[in-house]
Write a protein that holds these residues in place. Sequence first.
Motif, short mmCIF file in Angstrom:
data_model
loop_
_atom_site.label_atom_id
_atom_site.label_comp_id
_atom_site.label_asym_id
_atom_site.label_seq_id
_atom_site.Cartn_x
_atom_site.Cartn_y
_atom_site.Cartn_z
N ALA A 36 56.38 20.06 85.51
CA ALA A 36 55.49 21.02 84.54
C ALA A 36 54.50 21.37 84.81
O ALA A 36 53.93 22.61 85.69
N ALA A 37 53.26 20.67 85.47
CA ALA A 37 51.88 20.91 86.44
C ALA A 37 52.42 21.39 87.44
O ALA A 37 51.09 22.66 88.06
N GLN A 38 53.37 21.60 88.63
CA GLN A 38 53.38 21.82 89.73
C GLN A 38 53.44 22.76 88.96
O GLN A 38 52.98 24.44 89.65
N ALA A 39 54.35 23.64 88.68
CA ALA A 39 55.06 25.22 87.80
C ALA A 39 53.61 25.50 86.98
O ALA A 39 54.00 27.43 87.35
N LEU A 40 52.79 24.59 86.27
CA LEU A 40 51.62 25.74 86.41
C LEU A 40 51.04 25.99 86.81
O LEU A 40 50.29 26.95 86.63
N GLY A 41 50.31 25.14 88.07
CA GLY A 41 49.63 25.95 89.01
C GLY A 41 50.15 26.74 89.58
O GLY A 41 48.91 27.88 89.75
N LEU A 42 51.73 26.94 90.28
CA LEU A 42 51.93 28.01 90.29
C LEU A 42 52.45 29.80 89.98
O LEU A 42 51.92 30.84 90.15
N ALA A 43 52.04 29.28 87.89
CA ALA A 43 52.22 30.40 87.43
C ALA A 43 50.93 31.25 87.20
O ALA A 43 50.82 31.82 87.39
N LEU A 44 50.01 30.01 87.12
CA LEU A 44 48.11 30.56 87.28
C LEU A 44 47.90 31.31 88.54
O LEU A 44 46.69 31.69 88.34
N GLY A 45 48.12 30.84 89.71
CA GLY A 45 47.60 30.78 90.31
C GLY A 45 47.86 32.67 91.29
O GLY A 45 46.20 33.40 91.33
N PRO A 46 48.21 33.45 90.47
CA PRO A 46 48.77 34.72 90.77
C PRO A 46 47.15 34.79 89.66
O PRO A 46 46.14 36.27 89.58
N THR A 47 47.15 35.18 88.73
CA THR A 47 45.73 35.38 87.88
C THR A 47 44.54 34.68 87.98
O THR A 47 43.97 35.67 88.13
N VAL A 48 44.61 33.71 88.31
CA VAL A 48 43.65 33.28 88.56
C VAL A 48 42.70 33.66 89.90
O VAL A 48 41.04 34.41 90.77
N GLY A 49 44.08 33.98 90.80
CA GLY A 49 43.11 34.26 92.17
C GLY A 49 43.14 35.38 92.42
O GLY A 49 42.17 35.70 92.97
N GLY A 50 43.20 36.89 91.42
CA GLY A 50 43.34 37.92 91.60
C GLY A 50 41.39 38.12 90.83
O GLY A 50 40.46 38.74 91.40
N ALA A 51 41.42 36.93 89.31
CA ALA A 51 39.82 37.01 88.86
C ALA A 51 39.47 37.05 89.67
O ALA A 51 38.13 37.62 89.90
N LEU A 52 39.02 35.92 90.46
CA LEU A 52 38.47 35.32 91.30
C LEU A 52 37.52 35.91 92.68
O LEU A 52 37.23 35.88 93.06
N VAL A 53 39.02 36.04 93.08
CA VAL A 53 38.89 37.84 94.32
C VAL A 53 38.22 38.88 93.47
O VAL A 53 36.86 39.11 94.25
N SER A 54 38.74 39.32 92.21
CA SER A 54 37.73 40.98 91.81
C SER A 54 36.64 40.44 91.63
O SER A 54 35.77 41.55 92.07
N THR A 55 35.93 39.51 91.21
CA THR A 55 35.15 39.45 90.90
C THR A 55 33.93 38.17 91.61
O THR A 55 32.59 38.72 91.51
N LEU A 56 34.01 36.94 91.63
CA LEU A 56 33.28 36.07 92.61
C LEU A 56 33.39 36.48 94.61
O LEU A 56 32.87 36.07 95.26
N GLY A 57 35.18 36.83 94.62
CA GLY A 57 34.81 36.88 96.29
C GLY A 57 35.80 36.10 97.00
O GLY A 57 36.75 34.94 95.62
N TRP A 58 36.74 36.30 97.89
CA TRP A 58 37.86 35.48 98.25
C TRP A 58 37.08 33.86 98.70
O TRP A 58 37.87 32.84 98.34
N ARG A 59 35.96 33.95 98.92
CA ARG A 59 35.36 32.18 99.41
C ARG A 59 35.79 31.53 98.03
O ARG A 59 36.52 30.38 97.75
N TRP A 60 35.38 31.73 96.68
CA TRP A 60 35.49 30.46 95.29
C TRP A 60 37.44 30.72 95.16
O TRP A 60 37.28 29.78 94.35
N VAL A 61 37.93 31.08 95.82
CA VAL A 61 39.45 30.79 95.87
C VAL A 61 39.72 29.10 96.43
O VAL A 61 40.45 28.61 95.91
N PHE A 62 38.79 28.88 97.64
CA PHE A 62 38.88 27.57 98.44
C PHE A 62 37.90 26.89 97.50
O PHE A 62 37.98 25.77 97.72
N TRP A 63 36.36 27.27 96.72
CA TRP A 63 35.95 26.11 96.33
C TRP A 63 36.06 26.12 94.91
O TRP A 63 35.63 25.36 94.56
N VAL A 64 36.83 26.88 94.12
CA VAL A 64 37.59 26.25 92.51
C VAL A 64 37.94 25.24 93.00
O VAL A 64 38.32 23.99 92.26
#
Length: 485
Positions: free
Chosen positions: A168-196
């Motif tokens: 379930a933890a894996q599924a949660l990470g999979l589910a949140l990936g597109p949402t979190v990734g889109g928010a980070l890239v559009s607001t803070l930039g791609w580098r924060w995808v790794f810094w998170v």
Amino acid sequence: MATDMSPHPSRKRWSAVLIAERPRPERIRSRPDAWWLAVGTVCFGAFMGQLDASIVTLTYGSLRTGFHASLAAVEWVSLAYLLTLVALLVPAGRLADAHGRKLLYLYGFAVFTLASAACGLAPSLFALVAFRVVQAAGAAMMQANSVALVTTSAPRERMRSALGVQAAAQALGLALGPTVGGALVSTLGWRWVFWVNVPVGVVALVGGHYLLPRTRARARVARFDWAGLGLLAVATTSALMGVSAASGLAVPGWGLALLFVFAACAGWGFVRWQRRAVTPLLDLALLRSRAVAFGLTGALSGYLVLFGPLVLVPVVLTARGSSDLTAGLVLTALPAGFALAATGGDRLLPRGLPDRGRCLAGAVVFTVAVSVLLVVPPAIGWLVPVLALTGLGLGTFTPANNTMIMSAIPASSSGTGGGLVNMTRGLGTALGVALVTLALHLAGGDRVQAGARWAAAVLVAASAVAVASAWLSPRTDPTVSRAAT
């Protein structure tokens, strides 16, 4: 005058600290829920691994712009990570069986965290790909031991529940990936995808130090099997690159054939060498168990079905005029169903139903679900319930499947077994993405609907393999005594 050449006592002390597994504090070890604390700690790695797998694809556009690179070049940010991860999972598990699973897991998280910080600082695309290779090495040390740490921490009768929580933890990470990734890239930039990853990694390291049990059953290795590692790496890397190339990359026919020839020859050489090696990388006797052999086949098929729709659904929906946000929200039904079944399935299914029966029930459910895609239009009204039902089936199937595999493997080889499970997950993930992409590619760019039917046929075939693997598994669940400190 004689000179004392023995190591300084302080050096001995630091060496012991670096290579020795530290026990949990007595107040934690003696708690009735100590095993749940260990499982919860492992879920940090399970969550971050899948979040990282699904979040990085959101950076492609920014990377192409920032580094003035082509899409084919940017794809190596994901490809290099995946190839390294799959090649190192079994060796990492073998080392963990010999030197300690907690030790390798914590070192893996440290490497993963430091490499994530380095990825965020990468000055060029080449440097980013290189740091991703290092990050994958750390992820291999984590993932090869995650299943082993769960199964050696949890009581035998609670193993399936513990593996369900991890899934379930894996599924949660999979589910949140597109949402979190889109928010980070559009607001803070791609580098924060790794810094998170960095703050989560720090918390997991501290938690793992105090909450994870030491390894009690070990398999001593006199000499590491470097030849076996090389053959396994060539086999898996060539096979995955061949499948990826067949999915539409600009690779000539002879190059594609050569990759598959390399994969077949290296695979054959690996099996031959493992039979002769004094200390083989993989004890082939493990694969003679029906529970292990058919279980791994089912695990690969299940993850192919899990990840195939992640490619299929966005392509189909955007071709019909839907937005990327809509496609992402529709896709959430799959991991949501997976997480619901993985954590709550035990309350709905009969307690006396064995793992084989649970695997069979789950596989039948997601086979029926993906079969619907062969006869209905790929519209949102159909996709949401189909994806949710597929997730429910996979969430029932996966924990029971992993429990059957790990129960059939001796505790002293649980790291190797966990590495095998995660390697088949990685291969299933790669095949799910590549085969669905291949089906869409062969149909042609202007025939998305026809390609969707071919892709659905691939998912149905993989589902049928999962049903067969569950049916052919042993009817009685093997029991292996396990202990943890």
